[in-house]
Design a protein around this motif. Structure first.
Motif, PDB file in Angstrom:
ATOM      1  N   UNK A  95      -1.097  21.578 -70.254  1.00 32.97           N
ATOM      2  CA  UNK A  95      -1.123  20.276 -70.932  1.00 32.97           C
ATOM      3  C   UNK A  95      -0.139  19.302 -70.272  1.00 32.97           C
ATOM      4  N   UNK A  96       0.988  19.796 -69.784  1.00 36.07           N
ATOM      5  CA  UNK A  96       1.942  18.915 -69.092  1.00 36.07           C
ATOM      6  C   UNK A  96       1.344  18.399 -67.781  1.00 36.07           C
ATOM      7  N   UNK A  97       0.659  19.275 -67.058  1.00 33.07           N
ATOM      8  CA  UNK A  97       0.009  18.844 -65.808  1.00 33.07           C
ATOM      9  C   UNK A  97      -1.085  17.815 -66.091  1.00 33.07           C
ATOM     10  N   UNK A  98      -1.794  17.982 -67.186  1.00 38.82           N
ATOM     11  CA  UNK A  98      -2.820  17.003 -67.573  1.00 38.82           C
ATOM     12  C   UNK A  98      -2.170  15.671 -67.933  1.00 38.82           C
TER      13      UNK A  98
ATOM     14  N   UNK B  61      -9.986   8.488 -74.111  1.00 39.20           N
ATOM     15  CA  UNK B  61      -9.357   8.817 -75.390  1.00 39.20           C
ATOM     16  C   UNK B  61      -9.576  10.287 -75.757  1.00 39.20           C
ATOM     17  N   UNK B  62     -10.796  10.768 -75.577  1.00 37.04           N
ATOM     18  CA  UNK B  62     -11.091  12.168 -75.883  1.00 37.04           C
ATOM     19  C   UNK B  62     -10.265  13.111 -75.009  1.00 37.04           C
ATOM     20  N   UNK B  63     -10.142  12.779 -73.720  1.00 42.24           N
ATOM     21  CA  UNK B  63      -9.373  13.628 -72.808  1.00 42.24           C
ATOM     22  C   UNK B  63      -7.903  13.696 -73.226  1.00 42.24           C
ATOM     23  N   UNK B  64      -7.321  12.524 -73.501  1.00 38.27           N
ATOM     24  CA  UNK B  64      -5.909  12.497 -73.899  1.00 38.27           C
ATOM     25  C   UNK B  64      -5.729  13.239 -75.226  1.00 38.27           C
ATOM     26  N   UNK B  65      -6.630  13.011 -76.177  1.00 38.17           N
ATOM     27  CA  UNK B  65      -6.570  13.749 -77.458  1.00 38.17           C
ATOM     28  C   UNK B  65      -6.619  15.257 -77.217  1.00 38.17           C
ATOM     29  N   UNK B  66      -7.519  15.674 -76.355  1.00 39.04           N
ATOM     30  CA  UNK B  66      -7.687  17.108 -76.102  1.00 39.04           C
ATOM     31  C   UNK B  66      -6.427  17.737 -75.527  1.00 39.04           C
ATOM     32  N   UNK B  67      -5.807  17.087 -74.516  1.00 41.69           N
ATOM     33  CA  UNK B  67      -4.625  17.742 -73.952  1.00 41.69           C
ATOM     34  C   UNK B  67      -3.408  17.591 -74.856  1.00 41.69           C
ATOM     35  N   UNK B  68      -3.392  16.576 -75.724  1.00 45.07           N
ATOM     36  CA  UNK B  68      -2.319  16.497 -76.715  1.00 45.07           C
ATOM     37  C   UNK B  68      -2.456  17.621 -77.743  1.00 45.07           C
TER      38      UNK B  68
ATOM     39  N   UNK C 293       0.109  24.849 -78.261  1.00 48.97           N
ATOM     40  CA  UNK C 293       0.918  25.761 -77.438  1.00 48.97           C
ATOM     41  C   UNK C 293       2.412  25.649 -77.743  1.00 48.97           C
ATOM     42  N   UNK C 294       2.791  24.583 -78.460  1.00 53.47           N
ATOM     43  CA  UNK C 294       4.203  24.347 -78.722  1.00 53.47           C
ATOM     44  C   UNK C 294       4.905  23.585 -77.609  1.00 53.47           C
TER      45      UNK C 294
ATOM     46  N   UNK D 222       6.729  10.869 -71.865  1.00 52.82           N
ATOM     47  CA  UNK D 222       6.812  12.311 -71.609  1.00 52.82           C
ATOM     48  C   UNK D 222       7.977  12.938 -72.375  1.00 52.82           C
ATOM     49  N   UNK D 223       9.115  12.276 -72.344  1.00 51.69           N
ATOM     50  CA  UNK D 223      10.304  12.804 -73.026  1.00 51.69           C
ATOM     51  C   UNK D 223      10.051  12.937 -74.530  1.00 51.69           C
ATOM     52  N   UNK D 224       9.421  11.937 -75.121  1.00 50.17           N
ATOM     53  CA  UNK D 224       9.140  11.970 -76.557  1.00 50.17           C
ATOM     54  C   UNK D 224       8.201  13.117 -76.919  1.00 50.17           C
ATOM     55  N   UNK D 225       7.205  13.363 -76.066  1.00 55.32           N
ATOM     56  CA  UNK D 225       6.272  14.462 -76.333  1.00 55.32           C
ATOM     57  C   UNK D 225       6.930  15.824 -76.208  1.00 55.32           C
ATOM     58  N   UNK D 226       7.919  15.932 -75.338  1.00 56.19           N
ATOM     59  CA  UNK D 226       8.558  17.219 -75.080  1.00 56.19           C
ATOM     60  C   UNK D 226       9.748  17.510 -75.991  1.00 56.19           C
ATOM     61  N   UNK D 227      10.083  16.561 -76.873  1.00 58.70           N
ATOM     62  CA  UNK D 227      11.192  16.778 -77.813  1.00 58.70           C
ATOM     63  C   UNK D 227      10.927  17.992 -78.679  1.00 58.70           C
ATOM     64  N   UNK D 228      11.969  18.710 -78.949  1.00 56.51           N
ATOM     65  CA  UNK D 228      11.843  19.885 -79.834  1.00 56.51           C
ATOM     66  C   UNK D 228      12.358  19.564 -81.203  1.00 56.51           C
TER      67      UNK D 228
END
Length: 184
Positions: free
Chosen positions: A73-76, A122-129, A135-136, A178-184
């Motif tokens: 998902x990060x590579x996508x 939109x569908x692609x971005x939704x899917x990898x999000x 996956x966490x 990217x940073x916001x998505x990877x926040x724990x």
């Protein structure tokens, strides 16, 4: 590159530079070095050409989706962000950003093709999000579709806004997403 491909590429450049309503077949003929009837041979109407330009971008997007289908998902996400980095690098604007300003004046066939392209993105971005969240890897509170719209609209806007501010702002927004998505 065939004449047809050159016409599509030139129309794409003109759409993303001037807008759909601001160019004509004469503009294309002057760039390509052919007469206007030769363009009509490939594209009887401007609508046909507009659909072909969007179709070209849709095909490229589907190729990217396919190429990255077995990636993380990060590579996508990185692949998605690199689309806009490339647009920025070439001093262009996003096709959706350009055509959406002309949307109300576009023929229904072009509106439908643009919606198809937008929905595919939109569908692609939704899917990898969703995948990344499952996956966490990604952490966000919004619905995946809402988060996808926020990310896409940020990228469409920062390509244009950073023309007025600086490239640093483009890089900051990209890194922030990217940073916001990877926040724990």
């Amino acid at each position: 590159m065939t004449t047809r491909e050159y016409i599509i590429q030139t129309a794409d450049d003109l759409i993303r530079d001037k807008g759909y309503n601001a160019f004509s077949f004469i503009d294309i003929a002057n760039v390509v070095g052919i007469k206007k009837p030769s363009i009509h041979h490939h594209f009887p109407h401007k609508t046909d050409l507009g659909i072909a330009v969007i179709g070209y971008h849709l095909e490229n997007l589907n190729n990217i989706k396919q190429e990255f289908s077995d990636k993380t998902s990060i590579e996508k996400l990185d692949s998605f962000l690199s689309i806009y980095s490339d647009i920025k690098y070439h001093n262009k604007v996003c096709l959706v950003g350009s055509l959406s300003t002309d949307y109300n004046t576009l023929e229904p066939e072009i509106q439908n093709k643009l919606k198809e392209f937008s929905d595919t993105m939109l569908d692609w971005v939704c899917d990898f999000l969703k995948e990344g969240k499952r996956e966490g890897t990604f952490n966000f509170n919004e619905a995946p579709r809402t988060k996808a719209i926020l990310i896409i609209s940020n990228m469409v806007a920062i390509v244009q806004i950073s023309r007025l501010t600086s490239d640093k702002d483009f890089n900051l927004v990209t890194k922030s997403i990217k940073k916001e998505l990877l926040k724990r």
